[in-house]
Design an enzyme around this catalytic site. Structure first.
Site, PDB file in Angstrom:
ATOM      1  N   GLU A  87       0.908  -1.047  -0.123  1.00 24.82           N
ATOM      2  CA  GLU A  87       0.121  -0.061  -0.051  1.00 24.82           C
ATOM      3  C   GLU A  87       1.028   1.188   0.090  1.00 24.82           C
ATOM      4  O   GLU A  87       1.885   1.033   0.836  1.00 24.82           O
ATOM      5  CB  GLU A  87      -1.351   0.300   1.038  1.00 24.82           C
ATOM      6  CG  GLU A  87      -2.031  -0.874   0.962  1.00 24.82           C
ATOM      7  CD  GLU A  87      -2.765  -0.755   2.343  1.00 24.82           C
ATOM      8  OE1 GLU A  87      -2.491  -0.147   3.289  1.00 24.82           O
ATOM      9  OE2 GLU A  87      -3.080  -1.974   3.145  1.00 24.82           O
ATOM     10  N   CYS A 123       2.682   8.644   1.968  1.00 26.67           N
ATOM     11  CA  CYS A 123       3.465   7.880   2.766  1.00 26.67           C
ATOM     12  C   CYS A 123       3.279   6.017   1.646  1.00 26.67           C
ATOM     13  O   CYS A 123       3.143   5.483   1.063  1.00 26.67           O
ATOM     14  CB  CYS A 123       1.460   6.533   4.250  1.00 26.67           C
ATOM     15  SG  CYS A 123       2.198   5.884   5.098  1.00 26.67           S
ATOM     16  N   CYS A 134       2.949  -6.384  15.976  1.00 20.60           N
ATOM     17  CA  CYS A 134       2.050  -5.866  17.452  1.00 20.60           C
ATOM     18  C   CYS A 134       0.945  -6.189  17.058  1.00 20.60           C
ATOM     19  O   CYS A 134       0.415  -5.949  15.990  1.00 20.60           O
ATOM     20  CB  CYS A 134       2.436  -3.937  16.849  1.00 20.60           C
ATOM     21  SG  CYS A 134       4.386  -3.015  16.418  1.00 20.60           S
ATOM     22  N   CYS A 357      -3.870   0.604   8.200  1.00 22.55           N
ATOM     23  CA  CYS A 357      -2.703   0.217   7.802  1.00 22.55           C
ATOM     24  C   CYS A 357      -2.796  -0.806   7.085  1.00 22.55           C
ATOM     25  O   CYS A 357      -3.096  -1.486   8.446  1.00 22.55           O
ATOM     26  CB  CYS A 357      -1.077   0.483   7.725  1.00 22.55           C
ATOM     27  SG  CYS A 357      -0.153  -0.241   6.452  1.00 22.55           S
TER      28      CYS A 357
HETATM   29 FE1  SF4 Z   1       4.374  -2.764  14.451  1.00 21.45          FE
HETATM   30 FE2  SF4 Z   1       2.788  -3.122  12.049  1.00 21.45          FE
HETATM   31 FE3  SF4 Z   1       4.511  -1.112  12.250  1.00 21.45          FE
HETATM   32 FE4  SF4 Z   1       4.640  -3.359  11.579  1.00 21.45          FE
HETATM   33  S1  SF4 Z   1       4.316  -2.303  10.633  1.00 21.45           S
HETATM   34  S2  SF4 Z   1       6.485  -2.663  12.682  1.00 21.45           S
HETATM   35  S3  SF4 Z   1       3.411  -4.662  12.992  1.00 21.45           S
HETATM   36  S4  SF4 Z   1       3.127  -1.057  13.816  1.00 21.45           S
END
Ligand code: SF4
Ligand code: SAH
Length: 366
Positions: A87, A123, A134, A357
């Site tokens: 994306e 972005c 995460c 995202c």
């Molecule tokens: Fe965490 Fe998502 Fe950033 Fe990967 S893209 S480090 S999973 S917030």
């Protein structure tokens, strides 16, 4: 390839070295997309390159979604044979996240040149998926599929600049490396792309921000980058203390807050530059008044010139968090501000087109 690499290649073909500069001019400044169109090269040379199968590598925007607020989200396909997409997002007025970090100056804006946008932000993704787990992030659910190559990272930017006819150097564009992936776990390709964008495309590193979940060895390498090519740094803090952070960002068990902050202290900031702490507000989990007080203490204790960017969590399918109440967001913001911590609210952009995202890719590709 940068100018030097293009020059080396030209020399290997028996051409003069300055042909490299001509090629770089054509590919990165004039943004010509096919060898045939590079008319500064002689016709026989163009034919030879074409015959040998050389192409101007450029990722392709395979799908575009336009929001009522003007935001555009793209699925961009890299040059890999696997056909994987990432994306990339165009936000014609940014999202407020760029405020207060020392990047304001007096360039002509897109609106002044009649394009209907003012200070656009692009972005950019750095990986297909992400290995950092995460708990609130949809990209995490994809796992890491692969790293993007230098050209695939820089190419996202060039493809979007082209789509909007942006004149680099005249119109104001900010870049945020906050798309899919963890830039500091694809460090060499990420920085290779930054160098291409600065040295060849002509964008300013002071208008670029890279966000990391706190990969300490990456931050330490970043601290060594010369200021001419070093973007600004944002740290995804997202929690008031190690206990909650380890829950929402398990990577915190490996590199806790203090280790991240220590590494950040090694970055020599430019005048007026500030470190950004990104803070995703998760309803009931990280958005309480006591959390705000803790964040204020934490940020002040670092002694860093810093600001906090608050963003309300964007919901996504299969993730068991909730969006914070608007009143909780406002209370949180006021509390930080009252403690003297510069704080900005990032506006949600493109809510109607899979704002979280990773959501677009998952929705469109299943
Ligand atoms: Fe965490 Fe998502 Fe950033 Fe990967 S893209 S480090 S999973 S917030
Ligand atoms: N991997 C890097 C950069 C990409 S994520 C990092 O984590 O910093 C960019 C930002 O989006 C991070 O600050 C992350 O915390 C935030 N983010 C991820 N998912 C989100 C969601 N659903 N809603 C709001 N912010 C989110």
């Amino acid at each position: 390839m940068n100018t030097a690499e293009l020059a080396e290649w030209m020399v290997s073909l028996g051409e003069p070295k300055w042909r490299g500069l001509q090629l770089a001019e054509a590919i990165y400044r004039q943004r010509i997309v096919d060898v045939e169109g590079i008319t500064t090269l002689s016709k026989p040379l163009r034919q030879k390159l074409d015959h040998e199968g050389w192409q101007v590598g450029r990722p392709r925007i395979v799908q575009a979604f336009t929001s009522a607020d003007g935001t555009e989200r793209y699925l961009v396909q890299g040059q890999g044979v696997d056909g994987l997409t990432v994306e990339t997002v165009w936000m014609p007025e940014g999202d407020g996240g760029e405020a207060g970090d020392g990047s304001e100056n007096s360039e002509t804006t897109g609106a002044e040149s009649g394009k209907g946008w003012n200070r656009a932000t692009i972005c950019v993704s750095s990986q297909v998926g992400c290995a950092v787990n995460c708990q609130f992030c949809l990209t995490a659910k994809l796992g890491l599929q692969r790293n993007l190559a230098v050209g695939e990272i820089a190419g996202q930017v060039v493809a979007v600049l082209d789509r909007h006819g942006v004149e680099v150097g005249k119109e104001r564009v900010n870049l945020v490396f906050m798309g899919m992936g963890e830039p500091f776990l694809n460090y060499d390709n990420f920085m290779g792309a930054v160098r291409l964008l600065v040295e060849e495309v002509g964008l300013s590193p002071q208008r670029m921000t890279v966000s990391t979940s706190g990969i300490v060895p990456g931050i330490e390498r970043f601290a060594e980058e010369p200021p001419e090519v070093r973007p600004k740094l944002a740290i995804s803090l997202n929690a008031p203390n190690d206990e909650i952070r380890s829950e929402v960002m398990p990577i915190n068990r490996k590199w806790p807050i203090e280790a991240v902050v220590d590494a950040v202290k090694g970055v020599r900031l430019r005048s007026r530059e500030r470190i950004t702490f990104e803070y995703v507000l998760l309803g009931g989990v990280t958005d309480q008044p006591e959390h705000a007080a803790e964040v204020a203490r934490l940020v002040r204790r670092t002694g860093l010139p810093a600001k906090v960017n608050l963003i309300a969590w964007n919901p996504g399918p299969g993730i068991a968090y909730s969006t914070p109440q608007p009143s909780a967001v406002e209370t949180f913001r006021r509390a930080l501000s009252a403690e003297g911590v510069p704080v900005y609210l990032r506006r949600p952009r493109g809510r109607d087109i899979y704002a979280a995202c990773g959501q677009l890719k998952r929705t469109v590709e299943g």
